[in-house]
Design a protein around this motif. Structure first.
Motif, PDB file in Angstrom:
ATOM      1  N   LEU A  61       0.567  -0.851   0.289  1.00  0.00           N
ATOM      2  CA  LEU A  61      -0.072  -0.152   0.268  1.00  0.00           C
ATOM      3  C   LEU A  61       0.647   1.291   0.218  1.00  0.00           C
ATOM      4  O   LEU A  61       2.248   0.841   0.711  1.00  0.00           O
ATOM      5  N   GLY A  62       0.041   2.258  -0.353  1.00  0.00           N
ATOM      6  CA  GLY A  62       0.963   3.558  -0.388  1.00  0.00           C
ATOM      7  C   GLY A  62       2.077   3.759  -1.924  1.00  0.00           C
ATOM      8  O   GLY A  62       2.737   4.873  -2.359  1.00  0.00           O
ATOM      9  N   LYS A  63       1.768   3.071  -2.813  1.00  0.00           N
ATOM     10  CA  LYS A  63       2.847   3.577  -4.062  1.00  0.00           C
ATOM     11  C   LYS A  63       1.715   2.409  -5.202  1.00  0.00           C
ATOM     12  O   LYS A  63       0.498   1.473  -4.912  1.00  0.00           O
ATOM     13  N   CYS A  64       2.090   3.074  -6.582  1.00  0.00           N
ATOM     14  CA  CYS A  64       1.253   2.622  -7.516  1.00  0.00           C
ATOM     15  C   CYS A  64       2.266   1.649  -8.385  1.00  0.00           C
ATOM     16  O   CYS A  64       2.756   1.785  -8.492  1.00  0.00           O
ATOM     17  N   TYR A  65       1.381   1.251  -9.043  1.00  0.00           N
ATOM     18  CA  TYR A  65       1.025   0.392  -9.994  1.00  0.00           C
ATOM     19  C   TYR A  65       0.611  -0.563 -11.285  1.00  0.00           C
ATOM     20  O   TYR A  65      -0.187   0.075 -11.605  1.00  0.00           O
ATOM     21  N   ILE A  66       1.193  -0.942 -12.262  1.00  0.00           N
ATOM     22  CA  ILE A  66       0.500  -0.751 -13.367  1.00  0.00           C
ATOM     23  C   ILE A  66       0.272  -2.270 -13.869  1.00  0.00           C
ATOM     24  O   ILE A  66       2.012  -2.794 -14.397  1.00  0.00           O
ATOM     25  N   ALA A  67      -0.634  -2.683 -14.416  1.00  0.00           N
ATOM     26  CA  ALA A  67      -1.129  -4.138 -14.691  1.00  0.00           C
ATOM     27  C   ALA A  67      -0.700  -4.271 -16.489  1.00  0.00           C
ATOM     28  O   ALA A  67      -1.872  -3.345 -16.680  1.00  0.00           O
ATOM     29  N   ARG A  79      -4.523   0.542 -13.563  1.00  0.00           N
ATOM     30  CA  ARG A  79      -3.232   1.121 -12.852  1.00  0.00           C
ATOM     31  C   ARG A  79      -4.211   0.559 -11.195  1.00  0.00           C
ATOM     32  O   ARG A  79      -5.148   1.053 -10.990  1.00  0.00           O
ATOM     33  N   ARG A  80      -3.006   0.425 -10.671  1.00  0.00           N
ATOM     34  CA  ARG A  80      -3.645   0.124  -8.533  1.00  0.00           C
ATOM     35  C   ARG A  80      -2.875   1.829  -8.491  1.00  0.00           C
ATOM     36  O   ARG A  80      -1.890   1.874  -8.381  1.00  0.00           O
ATOM     37  N   ASN A  81      -4.083   2.709  -7.569  1.00  0.00           N
ATOM     38  CA  ASN A  81      -3.196   3.472  -6.872  1.00  0.00           C
ATOM     39  C   ASN A  81      -2.829   3.281  -5.244  1.00  0.00           C
ATOM     40  O   ASN A  81      -2.851   2.131  -5.311  1.00  0.00           O
ATOM     41  N   GLU A  82      -2.688   4.336  -4.863  1.00  0.00           N
ATOM     42  CA  GLU A  82      -2.115   3.984  -3.511  1.00  0.00           C
ATOM     43  C   GLU A  82      -2.445   3.254  -2.363  1.00  0.00           C
ATOM     44  O   GLU A  82      -2.317   2.566  -1.533  1.00  0.00           O
ATOM     45  N   SER A  83      -4.046   3.489  -2.156  1.00  0.00           N
ATOM     46  CA  SER A  83      -5.153   2.286  -1.379  1.00  0.00           C
ATOM     47  C   SER A  83      -4.964   1.243  -2.489  1.00  0.00           C
ATOM     48  O   SER A  83      -6.503   0.623  -1.072  1.00  0.00           O
ATOM     49  N   GLY A  84      -4.454   0.709  -3.208  1.00  0.00           N
ATOM     50  CA  GLY A  84      -4.912  -0.678  -2.837  1.00  0.00           C
ATOM     51  C   GLY A  84      -6.169  -0.738  -4.022  1.00  0.00           C
ATOM     52  O   GLY A  84      -6.514  -1.957  -4.416  1.00  0.00           O
TER      53      GLY A  84
END
Length: 107
Positions: A61-67, A79-84
């Motif tokens: 949590l706290g980081k953005c990710y791209i799938a 896209r996953r935002n900082e809150s998951g």
């Protein structure tokens, strides 16, 4: 990266799935993705964006990710935002929330 330009006024028309995932208000497509076997598209994406591969188990949590989902005919970014929470954008449609099951599943 090749960019496809439109005359946008909001996110709906400002970006496709890749633009949304990268938070770039533009229509972006991977260069020569149609010329490569579909299993090389993820490698091409990482090379062109300088992002690194992260395993699902290593996400915090706290980081953005791209799938990136790839099949024989197309690819799609989410896209996953900082809150998951995961979101995605299909072409000119609105951004919407998707489940983690959708992101990592086969559906």
């Amino acid at each position: 990266m090749e960019r496809k330009y439109r005359n946008p006024t909001k996110w709906t028309w400002m970006a496709n799935c890749m633009g949304w995932a990268l938070q770039i208000k533009d229509w972006i497509h991977l260069d020569d993705h149609n010329e490569r076997p579909h299993d090389e598209v993820a490698k091409l994406f990482m090379e062109q964006t300088r992002l690194k591969l992260v395993e699902k188990k290593d996400m915090v949590l706290g980081k953005c990710y791209i799938a990136l989902r790839v099949n024989a005919h197309d690819y799609h970014f989410m896209r996953r935002n900082e809150s998951g929470h995961w979101t995605h954008k299909q072409g000119g449609r609105e951004v919407c929330t998707v489940s983690q099951k959708y992101v990592f599943g086969r559906g």
